[in-house]
Scaffold this active site. Sequence first.
Site, mmCIF file in Angstrom:
data_model
loop_
_atom_site.group_PDB
_atom_site.id
_atom_site.type_symbol
_atom_site.label_atom_id
_atom_site.label_comp_id
_atom_site.label_asym_id
_atom_site.label_seq_id
_atom_site.Cartn_x
_atom_site.Cartn_y
_atom_site.Cartn_z
ATOM 1 N N TRP A 130 0.812 -1.217 0.000
ATOM 2 C CA TRP A 130 0.000 0.000 0.000
ATOM 3 C C TRP A 130 0.848 1.272 0.000
ATOM 4 C CZ3 TRP A 130 1.699 2.555 4.186
ATOM 5 C CH2 TRP A 130 2.163 1.804 5.271
ATOM 6 N N ASN A 131 2.116 1.181 0.349
ATOM 7 C CA ASN A 131 2.878 2.418 0.547
ATOM 8 C C ASN A 131 3.263 3.095 -0.770
ATOM 9 O OD1 ASN A 131 4.624 0.205 0.130
ATOM 10 N ND2 ASN A 131 6.340 1.328 1.002
ATOM 11 N N GLY A 205 6.372 -6.820 0.715
ATOM 12 C CA GLY A 205 5.711 -6.630 2.004
ATOM 13 C C GLY A 205 6.694 -6.900 3.122
ATOM 14 N N SER A 206 6.197 -7.282 4.270
ATOM 15 C CA SER A 206 7.075 -7.530 5.407
ATOM 16 C C SER A 206 7.794 -8.858 5.254
ATOM 17 C CB SER A 206 6.267 -7.547 6.708
ATOM 18 O OG SER A 206 5.478 -8.711 6.775
ATOM 19 N N GLU A 227 10.464 -9.340 -1.839
ATOM 20 C CA GLU A 227 11.069 -8.078 -1.401
ATOM 21 C C GLU A 227 10.492 -7.773 -0.042
ATOM 22 O OE1 GLU A 227 11.374 -4.543 -0.233
ATOM 23 O OE2 GLU A 227 10.459 -3.786 -2.068
ATOM 24 N N CYS A 261 10.169 1.192 1.920
ATOM 25 C CA CYS A 261 10.970 0.020 2.261
ATOM 26 C C CYS A 261 12.463 0.321 2.173
ATOM 27 C CB CYS A 261 10.604 -1.164 1.385
ATOM 28 S SG CYS A 261 10.659 -0.834 -0.380
ATOM 29 N N GLU A 355 12.300 -2.984 11.698
ATOM 30 C CA GLU A 355 11.864 -1.943 10.770
ATOM 31 C C GLU A 355 10.839 -1.039 11.454
ATOM 32 O OE1 GLU A 355 10.719 -1.836 6.067
ATOM 33 O OE2 GLU A 355 9.661 -3.276 7.321
#
Length: 483
Positions: A130-131, A205-206, A227, A261, A355
């Site tokens: 979403w970022n 994502g995470s 990623e 990220c 993070e």
Amino acid sequence: MTTETPAPRHETDVTSGPGAVGAAVAAAREAQPWWAGIGFAGRKKALDAWRVLILRRADELVDVIRAETGKTADDARLEVILVADHLRWAAAHAGKVLGRRRVPSGLLMFNQSATVEYRPLGVVGVIGPWNYPAFIPIGPVSAALAAGNTVVLKPSELTPAVGQWLADTLAEAVDGPRVLRVVTGSGETGAALCRAAVDKISFTGSSATGRRVMAACAENLTPVVIEGGGKDAMIVAADADLDAAADAAVWAAMSNAGQTCVGLERVYVVSEVADRFLRLVGDRAAALRTGDRPDADLGPIVLPRQLEIIKAHVRDAVARGARVVLGGTESFTPPYVAPIVLADVPEDSVALTEETFGPVLVVNRVTCVDEAVDQVNASAYGLGASVYTGDRSQGRRIAGRLRAGMVSVNAVIAFAGIPALPFGGVGDSGFGRVHGPDGLREFTRTQAVTSQRFRPLMQPNSFGRAPGTMQTLVRMMRALYGR
């Protein structure tokens, strides 16, 4: 990236859920032979038309991005610029990178013509965040499409309209069946896509969610590109341009409200220039505007739960003796967080080991560059990094010592803006690459082909070979390569 995704902040008519995944994949698979069949030239023409349409309607895409993320207009415009440039590169270079090429046949097989080419996999699933809901997915989407695959995109449930806008504009620009389809919904939809027997999954994502994606894909031996998160660092040497380094550090840490990220989260600065660097960073960060205002530099924290993570990182650092240079717990006015700068944070604080994904910058002093390199490499993450030094050659040498997939010297995040460079990390930041030639090949299968040009004088690959053939070949190899 963050580990959880909440329900959307507003209703949308772009919903489907896990039950729609099978039909989307089946439709994409049906369309794929046509898309592959039009060849590199046909796909370039189609993707170029899509790029032109995106740029023509750039303001519309900016509005859609802002409506779903709340990010500033300039942050959204940056996405659109990057989308267009990366799409252009993939379309322009796919034929050269992936097309058939001859390779040397060697001594033993000198009578053979040898070629290698990269063929499309079939259907690629892309799970986006979403970022950066337009720019991040466009990397794997453009590469997969340029290579001849069709794509099923699962955007974040926070930004479904951005994903649908991209798919709809491609369908508008290209005559023929839809080659980019969208399925939306929560994590269950993403899990269904992982289990839908697509030919590859690209996930952003995470790191924690990336592990779950891998587990789901393993059921069908579906290969993945991951990623994951990052804890990107900057090294500032004693001879660095401190004004430039401070300006870059603040932008890399605070743009998009720190929700990047490859955003900067920690700086290691040589002690003799640390005080001045900190003053410069503090002054620049203090001048930034946060909130729901037309001139804002920082928009909201999109994920409500992330507010508590950011606050917990700040509290832990302060409790362990960190010095607050700017902001602190008073910086939180949900859903906004004003810039926070911390100094002298213990290396075992979660503010340095996990993070943060918010507008928090940690600046720690080191005795020398060697110590800085050690601290950067101590992280489980290895996505991006940056080095500031007055000696560019030294900068390249430092970059070569860093355990990171990407490094910028005397710049920040420059690698993400260069479509020809591969993008990805190591360790908990994942594996595989998007962007550049590596990103194109990521969504293909390699095929080697030989074709006999003439019958050889000696035929070793036959039970009917002449007596002494193998001994003769051994003598030849000794003469040519045995010394």
